[in-house]
Design a protein around this motif. Structure first.
Motif: not given
Length: 205
Positions: A1-19
């Protein structure tokens, strides 16, 4: 799960964390206790702006809560009562008592519920069923979510490489909450079965 979250944040930045937080509201198995500290840690490394993380994660919390609010609103009181009537061991009076409680303490429940594991997501549904005024729901949800998110984002930010310690310690509290819920359910079932037995004995006399 951590890898997925890291990838999401790397791709979208802060909006990725919000998503990720918006999805966590809809799918509780995605734990905010992991998402938020990881976002804080990422901000501490300069890969995301800290203020952006706080704004986006709080916005994500509100969006997810709002979706569940509308689920409750679409179900409505009559449908909830109809569903309750079909459930074993559940009485319509149970729903009515819950409704009365929410009418008395709804504001406090929504606000503090945003800071309790598991209930953070579920509390939005009864708010929708009871049609809590939307501006008030948004205000309380935003305030409660901002406090919760800030605590965990800042914990990850300050702990740095040790951000995962947050999940470890909060996990204990989550397990306690789950244990209390299970115990309450068992007590409820036990009491209701005892009432059923008494009713059957009385009917035989």
């Amino acid at each position: 799960m951590t890898d997925w979250l890291v990838g999401l944040m790397e791709a979208l930045g802060a909006p990725g964390a919000g998503l990720a937080i918006a999805l966590e509201n809809l799918f509780p198995p995605l734990p905010s206790e992991v998402i938020l500290p990881l976002a804080g840690f990422t901000a501490s490394r300069g890969e995301m702006d800290l203020l952006d993380v706080l704004v986006c994660t709080t916005l994500g919390s509100v969006v997810g809560a709002l979706a569940l609010y509308w689920v409750g609103a679409l179900l409505g009181r009559e449908r909830v009562l109809a569903l309750a009537a079909k459930l074993p061991l559940v009485k319509t009076s149970d729903i009515e008592k819950t409704e009365a409680f929410f009418q008395r303490h709804g504001r406090k429940t929504v606000f503090f519920g945003r800071m309790i594991p598991i209930f953070r997501s579920l509390i939005s549904i009864p708010a929708g069923v009871e049609r809590m005024p939307l501006p008030m729901f948004l205000l309380l949800t935003t305030a409660g979510s901002l406090i919760w998110n800030t605590l965990f984002v800042m914990a990850g930010y300050l702990l740095g490489e040790q951000w995962h310690l947050v999940e470890t310690y909060v996990g204990v509290g989550t397990n306690v909450v789950i244990g209390l819920v299970v115990a309450a359910v068992l007590v409820f079932v036990g009491v209701r079965l005892a009432e059923r037995r008494k009713e059957k004995r009385a009917a035989r006399r």
